[in-house]
Motif scaffolding. Sequence first.
Motif, PDB file in Angstrom:
ATOM      1  N   PHE A 398      68.341  76.959  32.780  1.00 20.42           N
ATOM      2  CA  PHE A 398      68.556  75.490  32.207  1.00 20.42           C
ATOM      3  C   PHE A 398      67.719  74.473  32.473  1.00 20.42           C
ATOM      4  CE2 PHE A 398      70.302  71.392  33.606  1.00 20.42           C
ATOM      5  CZ  PHE A 398      71.016  71.078  32.558  1.00 20.42           C
ATOM      6  N   GLN A 399      66.785  74.690  33.350  1.00 17.77           N
ATOM      7  CA  GLN A 399      65.640  73.682  33.305  1.00 17.77           C
ATOM      8  C   GLN A 399      64.735  73.926  32.365  1.00 17.77           C
ATOM      9  OE1 GLN A 399      64.342  74.847  37.357  1.00 17.77           O
ATOM     10  NE2 GLN A 399      65.486  73.750  38.489  1.00 17.77           N
ATOM     11  N   THR A 400      64.370  74.996  31.938  1.00 13.62           N
ATOM     12  CA  THR A 400      63.446  75.322  30.610  1.00 13.62           C
ATOM     13  C   THR A 400      64.075  74.853  29.521  1.00 13.62           C
ATOM     14  OG1 THR A 400      62.668  77.282  31.885  1.00 13.62           O
ATOM     15  CG2 THR A 400      62.318  77.199  29.527  1.00 13.62           C
ATOM     16  N   ILE A 401      65.510  75.181  29.213  1.00 15.83           N
ATOM     17  CA  ILE A 401      66.109  74.605  27.999  1.00 15.83           C
ATOM     18  C   ILE A 401      66.019  73.128  28.065  1.00 15.83           C
ATOM     19  CG2 ILE A 401      68.167  74.644  26.696  1.00 15.83           C
ATOM     20  CD1 ILE A 401      69.011  77.398  27.750  1.00 15.83           C
ATOM     21  N   LEU A 402      66.290  72.567  29.097  1.00 11.03           N
ATOM     22  CA  LEU A 402      66.465  71.098  29.308  1.00 11.03           C
ATOM     23  C   LEU A 402      65.088  70.495  28.862  1.00 11.03           C
ATOM     24  CD1 LEU A 402      68.205  68.901  29.964  1.00 11.03           C
ATOM     25  CD2 LEU A 402      67.088  68.938  32.385  1.00 11.03           C
ATOM     26  N   ARG A 403      64.057  71.089  29.417  1.00  7.36           N
ATOM     27  CA  ARG A 403      62.600  70.956  29.111  1.00  7.36           C
ATOM     28  C   ARG A 403      62.105  71.016  27.469  1.00  7.36           C
ATOM     29  NH1 ARG A 403      60.207  73.467  32.808  1.00  7.36           N
ATOM     30  NH2 ARG A 403      59.604  75.192  31.337  1.00  7.36           N
ATOM     31  N   GLU A 404      62.148  72.134  26.890  1.00 11.61           N
ATOM     32  CA  GLU A 404      61.803  72.430  25.642  1.00 11.61           C
ATOM     33  C   GLU A 404      62.755  72.261  24.509  1.00 11.61           C
ATOM     34  OE1 GLU A 404      58.919  73.616  25.516  1.00 11.61           O
ATOM     35  OE2 GLU A 404      58.627  74.575  27.426  1.00 11.61           O
ATOM     36  N   THR A 405      64.016  72.571  24.461  1.00 10.86           N
ATOM     37  CA  THR A 405      64.654  72.191  23.419  1.00 10.86           C
ATOM     38  C   THR A 405      65.549  71.069  23.341  1.00 10.86           C
ATOM     39  OG1 THR A 405      65.128  74.655  23.583  1.00 10.86           O
ATOM     40  CG2 THR A 405      66.585  73.232  22.238  1.00 10.86           C
ATOM     41  N   VAL A 406      65.578  70.336  24.586  1.00 10.69           N
ATOM     42  CA  VAL A 406      66.390  69.101  24.464  1.00 10.69           C
ATOM     43  C   VAL A 406      65.424  68.008  24.632  1.00 10.69           C
ATOM     44  CG1 VAL A 406      67.972  67.629  25.652  1.00 10.69           C
ATOM     45  CG2 VAL A 406      68.424  70.001  25.808  1.00 10.69           C
ATOM     46  N   PHE A 407      64.658  67.676  25.602  1.00 17.83           N
ATOM     47  CA  PHE A 407      63.797  66.653  25.552  1.00 17.83           C
ATOM     48  C   PHE A 407      62.685  66.661  24.854  1.00 17.83           C
ATOM     49  CE2 PHE A 407      66.373  65.675  29.410  1.00 17.83           C
ATOM     50  CZ  PHE A 407      66.366  64.382  29.661  1.00 17.83           C
ATOM     51  N   THR A 408      61.800  67.760  25.025  1.00 17.04           N
ATOM     52  CA  THR A 408      60.503  67.857  24.357  1.00 17.04           C
ATOM     53  C   THR A 408      60.829  67.827  22.890  1.00 17.04           C
ATOM     54  OG1 THR A 408      59.315  69.328  25.829  1.00 17.04           O
ATOM     55  CG2 THR A 408      58.638  69.300  23.629  1.00 17.04           C
ATOM     56  N   LEU A 409      61.642  68.847  22.026  1.00 19.15           N
ATOM     57  CA  LEU A 409      61.912  68.681  20.809  1.00 19.15           C
ATOM     58  C   LEU A 409      62.607  67.325  20.167  1.00 19.15           C
ATOM     59  CD1 LEU A 409      61.473  70.545  18.349  1.00 19.15           C
ATOM     60  CD2 LEU A 409      63.976  71.593  18.685  1.00 19.15           C
TER      61      LEU A 409
END
Length: 457
Positions: A398-409
């Motif tokens: 969840f932390q990785t998806i939050l970082r890459e897909t949600v916030f970064t993108l």
Amino acid sequence: MEESKTRFEGVESILGDPKKAIWKLSIPLIISLFITSLYSVIDAVWVSSLGADALAGVGFVSPIFIALMGIGNGLGAGATSAISKYIGEGDKKKSDNGAVHAIVITVIVSIFTTLLFLIFLRDILLSMGASNTIDYAMDYGVILVSGSILVILSNSLYGVLRGEGDGNRTMYAMLFASILNMILDPIFIYYLGLGVKGAAIATLISLLFVNLLLFYWFYIKKDTYLRPFLSNYRFDKDITVDILKVGFPASLELVNNALFAALFSLLLTVVASTDAVAVYSTGWRVVTIATTPMLAVGTALISVVAANYGARRYEDILLAHRYSMKIAVLFGFIAAIVVYVFAPQIVSIFAYTGTSMRLSSQLIAFLSVIVIYFPTMGYGVTSTFLFQGTGNGITAMFQTILRETVFTLGFAIILAVVLGYGEYGAWWGIILGELVVNTITMFWADWHVKRLIRSNN
């Protein structure tokens, strides 16, 4: 006597002083992960002389290769977490059975993954925006995907070795594979005239030999602590769950990274051109190398945390986490300074001839900006991997998806499209996304360990 000492040395390490254990595992991991990251860099260096289109074509396949590596690393993380926990519990029989379970699961996943990618490869590449370079991308991708099991299995077996605290053999295997790849690349690309196909073939041959080396240690020399023999295999639902509850989310984490790379490449083709994809994919290879020390410290932390989790020594987990963060942040600052200062020299390696030379100024600009986020990765990656060590794979995912897909993108789209800053805005999106979520993850991990300590008391 010497063989017995070697077999138990790793186990004694991960159950000893957490600070010493992190260094003992991190140093060979830094070397081995650094060498592994050279795989794609070596391909890029040789392919760059074939032209910017060939470089971009290989770049479009990079997310798929990242996905394959991610699946293997994810299953390896699951194996490391489960096996180290069983060792911490003092259950040797279950540790051996866990190692066999990891191999069986890996083979099954590899077969499914190969078929899936072979069927949908062209559609995936076209959806990423590779229409102008589709021939190069398919030439490279079909061969690479056909050997998926070699990519996935080697990374999973590394996880088995790390589970028993053996980082040295992992380093030797990766060194062997990378040196062989360096030798084979120019032979297949130029001497045999196979172009980008040759780069893919060279990579698979090197991985074939590294798998043979790993199997030699386990099944012929038989000097590892773990005994992953079929005679030790008894299907155990709990072991399967222990491996997959970390391995499956960890694989999805890294596949998500590949998805992010694909979507980011598509974004760059929309706001700029395929040249921007070549800059990003090539520059990210440099980023991968520069950030390997932080990743190595985080990976080492999984074994240390899992062993202490199995032994219910939660105070040592807190100590290991905080110490690993300090080391990783220091590595992050050093990497940022080195890449920033030597960006022109680094870029000259990739853009030394042909049409690739036109990418030089953009590559230098990319590297000069992207280094800002390196120190934040130091405390972010160690915190995410702590959750894998305690068996909380879903949280780490969840932390990785939050970082890459949600916030970064999300930041990248806002800056590049909405505010009109183009590819430069997309780069800053990466920096902002990493900063926000890495900071959240650090506090989350600290709270998680303190809660374990309170529950134990």
